[in-house]
Write a protein that holds these residues in place. Structure first.
Motif, short mmCIF file in Angstrom:
data_model
loop_
_atom_site.label_atom_id
_atom_site.label_comp_id
_atom_site.label_asym_id
_atom_site.label_seq_id
_atom_site.Cartn_x
_atom_site.Cartn_y
_atom_site.Cartn_z
N THR B 85 0.83 -1.21 0.00
CA THR B 85 0.00 0.00 0.00
C THR B 85 0.87 1.26 0.00
O THR B 85 0.61 2.20 -0.76
N LEU B 86 1.90 1.27 0.84
CA LEU B 86 2.75 2.46 0.94
C LEU B 86 3.50 2.70 -0.37
O LEU B 86 3.55 3.82 -0.89
N SER B 87 4.09 1.63 -0.92
CA SER B 87 4.83 1.80 -2.17
C SER B 87 3.90 2.22 -3.28
O SER B 87 4.23 3.09 -4.10
N THR B 88 2.71 1.60 -3.33
CA THR B 88 1.75 1.97 -4.37
C THR B 88 1.38 3.43 -4.23
O THR B 88 1.23 4.14 -5.24
N SER B 89 1.25 3.90 -3.00
CA SER B 89 0.85 5.29 -2.84
C SER B 89 1.96 6.23 -3.31
O SER B 89 1.67 7.27 -3.91
N VAL B 90 3.23 5.86 -3.10
CA VAL B 90 4.32 6.68 -3.65
C VAL B 90 4.24 6.67 -5.18
O VAL B 90 4.39 7.70 -5.83
N VAL B 91 3.99 5.48 -5.73
CA VAL B 91 3.92 5.37 -7.19
C VAL B 91 2.76 6.19 -7.73
O VAL B 91 2.92 6.97 -8.67
N VAL B 92 1.58 6.03 -7.12
CA VAL B 92 0.40 6.73 -7.63
C VAL B 92 0.57 8.24 -7.50
O VAL B 92 0.14 9.00 -8.36
N GLU B 93 1.26 8.65 -6.45
CA GLU B 93 1.48 10.08 -6.26
C GLU B 93 2.49 10.62 -7.27
O GLU B 93 2.35 11.74 -7.77
#
Lengths: 250, 373
Positions: B85-93
C-alpha cells in the motif's frame, strides 16, 4: 529478447499503472492512496499516459539504438532484474486487492503525535452544540484530548457513533484500545494515526485488531492503572461496522 | 494520432503512408534514405494489430483488476500488505508528475526549436546557471518529473553541471511549490524565504563545483552517456518525423524511469514499515539533532516537493524551524526515490558527491535558521 524487454518494459508498466489508476479513480478507491485534491491532476495525466503508451505500441518500428554495441553481461542482468522487480510490482497492483493501511503501520508511527494542537479547535469544541459534537470524528476528539484532560470539559459531551479501526493501547493492551483513523495530508505514505482511547476490559475477546467499529459512550477517568491515557471513553455500545469507503481522514 | 483511413491502409504505397503521418521527415528522406521504405511497408499491416494488441492488453489488465478486487483480500500479512500500500501510494502520487515530466521533456526536445532555449541564456556561466535555476518557474514539475526534463536538456545541448543546477533548483523554485509552502507556513519563521534562497544557493554552488570537473561526461551514467553519443552521431531530428520522435522518446524515457520509480518506491515503503517513526520524532527539539532527524525523514519518505509542506506542517509544532527548512530543502533534491531516478542519468560517484554537498549545505542552512530565528 533482451532488447525487447529493455525497450518495452517501461511502456507496458506505465500503461498498466495508468490504466489501474483510472480504474481506482472510477471505483472511488484512489482515496486509499492519495489526497482527493490530486484526483483531477492524477486522472488527467493517467489518460495522457494511456494514450501515449497505446500510440507507442501501435507506432512500433525499428530503432536506431539497435546498432548500439551489445551491453555487458552484468548490465544485462541488472536491466532484467530491474524489469522483473518492476513487472512483479505492477502485477501486484493488478492482482492484490487495494487495501487501507493497517495496525502494522500505526504501530510504527506514534499515536496522536501530530494531533492538531491549536487552541481554536478546543475553543470551538467548548461552544459547539450537541449536533456538531455528535459529528466529531477521531480527528476532533484527538485534538481535544491532546489539550485537556479536564473531566468537567467532557461532562455533557458524549461520543456518538465514532468510527475507526481497533488498535491495542501498548501500555494496557488487555483493557484499552484506540478507535483510530489515519489522517492523510498528501498520500498514504504520510498517514498519521490518530486515536481515541476506549476502556473495555477483555475487548480482544469480541474484536480483532484492525476491524472497524462504531463506538458510543461518555468520556471518564480511565480506570486502567497501566495506560498512560488519563481520560478514556467508557462505551455504552461498540458495534462492528464495515470499513468506510474513505478509510482515511483528509 | 494522425493515422491513415482504413482505405489507404488497404491500398498499398509506403509513400502515401509516410506522408499521412509525417510532416516533413519521411518526405524529405524517402528518396535517399533507403531504410525508410521497408520500414513504412512493414509497419502498415502490423500497425493496427499492435494498436488492437495494446488496447487489448490494457483492457485485460483492468478486467483482471476488477475480478481480483471482488475475490476479497488475499490475507497477506499486515506488514506485507502495508508495504504494498505504501509503495503503491508513492507510485500513484509520483506517476502523474513523471508523465508530466516526460511530456515536457518531449516538448523541449522535439517541439521547441533548439535556439529558443539557448538564446535566452546569458553567456557568463554564473548568469547562465542563475537563469537556469529559475526555469522551474515556467516548467512546474516536481523532482521526479525533473529527471526526464534534465535528461532532455542535456541532449539539447546544456552542459551537465547546468542540468544539475536545473534538477536541484526547479522543484523548489517553482510556482506550485511556492504556493503550497506559503499555504502551509505563510511567512512564519522565515521558512518560505529560507527554502527559496537555500534552494537557489545550493543549486548554483553545486553547478559551479561540478563545472570545475575536468571531464564532465564522466559524471553521467554509462548508459545515458551512450545515448547522448548515439544522438550526436545520428543527427537526430532529421531522419524521423516529430510524431515518431515523440513516441520514441516516450518509450525510451519510460523504459528507464519506471523501473527506477518502482524500486525507489519499494525501498521507501519498506523502510517505513521497518523503522519506527518515533525514533525520529523524539529528536525534535535539539537544534542539531532535529535538523539531522528531519533530513533522514525527508530522505526516507520520498514525497514530491509540490506537496511536502502539507506533510511536514503537523510536525512544525514539535520541531524547530531550522529542521523544517532542512527537510524542505534537502527532501526535494535527495531522497531514496530520487537517487534511484537520478542513477538513470548520473554515475554513482557523482551522486555520492552530490548527496554529500547538498546534505552539508542543507544541514548548515537548517542550523543557521535554528540559531538565528
Amino acid at each position: 529478447m533482451w532488447r525487447s524487454v529493455q525497450r518495452w518494459r517501461g511502456v507496458v508498466i506505465i500503461g498498466t499503472m495508468a490504466a489501474i489508476t483510472l480504474w481506482l479513480a472510477v471505483t472511488g478507491q484512489l482515496a486509499l492512496y492519495i489526497h482527493p485534491r490530486y484526483n483531477v491532476f492524477t486522472v488527467t495525466m493517467a489518460v495522457i499516459a494511456v494514450v501515449l503508451a497505446v500510440a507507442s505500441v501501435a507506432g512500433r518500428r525499428d530503432h536506431d539504438d539497435e546498432d548500439a554495441p551489445p551491453p555487458r553481461r552484468s548490465q544485462r542482468a541488472l536491466g532484467l532484474t530491474a524489469a522483473a522487480v518492476a513487472g512483479l510490482f505492477t502485477l501486484g497492483m493488478v492482482l492484490v486487492p487495494p487495501a487501507s493501511l493497517s495496525t502494522a503501520t500505526a504501530d510504527q508511527r506514534e499515536m496522536n503525535a501530530t494531533a492538531g494542537g491549536d487552541e481554536a479547535s478546543l475553543a470551538a469544541a467548548s461552544t459547539a452544540d450537541e449536533a456538531s459534537i455528535a459529528r466529531f470524528t477521531v480527528r476532533e476528539w484527538a485534538a481535544i484530548l491532546r489539550q485537556t484532560s479536564d473531566l468537567s470539559f467532557f461532562a455533557d459531551k458524549p461520543v456518538t457513533d465514532l468510527v475507526g479501526f481497533v488498535i491495542a493501547d501498548e501500555d494496557d493492551p488487555e483493557n484499552v484500545f484506540y478507535v483510530s483513523r489515519f489522517v492523510v495530508t498528501c498520500c498514504a505514505v504520510d498517514a498519521q494515526p490518530l486515536g481515541v482511547p476506549v476502556h473495555l476490559p477483555d475487548w480482544a475477546g469480541t474484536f480483532e485488531p484492525d476491524s472497524w467499529v462504531s463506538v458510543s459512550g461518555e468520556f471518564a477517568s480511565n480506570p486502567s492503572s497501566s495506560s498512560l491515557q488519563s481520560v478514556a471513553v467508557i462505551p455504552d455500545t461498540v458495534d462492528p461496522v464495515e470499513q468506510p469507503r474513505e478509510p482515511y481522514l483528509f | 494520432m494522425s493515422s491513415p483511413s482504413l482505405d489507404s491502409s488497404r491500398a498499398p504505397g509506403p509513400h502515401e503512408h509516410d506522408h499521412a503521418g509525417d510532416d516533413h521527415g519521411g518526405r524529405d528522406h524517402a528518396g535517399h534514405d533507403h531504410a525508410v521504405q521497408p520500414r513504412g511497408a512493414r509497419r502498415r499491416p502490423a500497425h493496427y494489430l499492435w494498436l488492437v494488441g495494446g488496447i487489448g492488453l490494457l483492457v485485460t489488465m483492468v478486467a483482471l483488476r476488477s475480478i481480483t478486487a471482488e475475490t476479497g483480500p488475499w490475507g497477506l500479512p499486515n506488514p506485507v500488505q502495508d508495504l504494498l500500500t505504501l509503495s503503491t501510494s508513492v507510485v500513484v502520487e509520483s506517476l502523474p508528475f513523471i508523465v508530466l515530466g516526460i511530456a515536457l521533456s518531449i516538448l523541449v526536445q522535439v517541439w521547441i526549436p533548439e535556439h529558443w532555449l539557448l538564446r535566452i541564456l546569458p553567456r557568463n556561466p554564473w548568469g547562465r546557471r542563475a537563469v537556469i535555476s529559475l526555469f522551474g518557474m515556467f516548467l512546474p514539475v516536481c523532482e521526479c518529473g525533473n529527471v526526464p526534463l534534465a535528461r532532455g536538456l542535456v541532449r539539447r545541448g546544456f552542459t551537465i553541471p547546468e542540468s544539475m543546477t536545473f534538477l536541484v533548483a526547479a522543484p523548489i523554485l517553482n510556482p506550485v511549490t511556492i504556493i503550497t509552502t506559503h499555504q502551509a507556513f505563510g511567512f512564519d519563521d522565515g521558512i518560505l524565504v529560507a527554502r527559496l534562497l537555500g534552494g537557489f544557493l545550493i543549486a548554483n554552488v553545486l553547478g559551479w563545483l561540478f563545472s570545475k570537473h575536468p571531464d564532465p561526461h564522466s559524471l553521467l551514467s554509462g548508459r545515458f552517456a551512450e545515448q547522448c553519443r548515439l544522438d550526436d552521431g545520428h543527427g537526430h531530428g532529421h531522419t524521423h518525423s516529430r510524431r515518431e520522435q515523440t513516441l520514441d522518446l516516450f518509450v525510451r524515457e519510460s523504459s528507464i524511469l519506471m523501473p527506477a520509480l518502482v524500486i525507489g518506491s519499494l525501498v521507501a515503503g519498506g523502510i517505513q514499515v521497518i523503522v519506527p517513526r518515533e525514533v525520529l520524532v523524539s529528536l525534535g527539539s535539539d537544534p542539531l539533532l532535529s535538523v539531522l532527524a528531519m533530513m533522514v525523514l525527508a530522505f526516507v519518505i520520498s514525497i514530491c516537493a509540490n506537496v511536502d509542506s502539507f506533510f511536514i506542517l503537523p510536525f512544525a509544532s514539535t520541531f524547530l524551524p531550522g529542521s523544517i527548512v532542512a527537510f524542505l530543502v534537502f527532501g526535494p533534491i535527495v531522497d531514496i526515490k530520487m537517487l534511484a531516478l537520478m542513477r538513470t542519468t548520473y554515475s554513482t560517484r557523482t551522486l555520492v558527491q552530490l548527496t554529500t554537498i547538498v546534505a552539508l549545505m542543507s544541514a548548515g542552512l537548517g542550523l543557521v535558521v535554528n540559531y538565528v530565528a
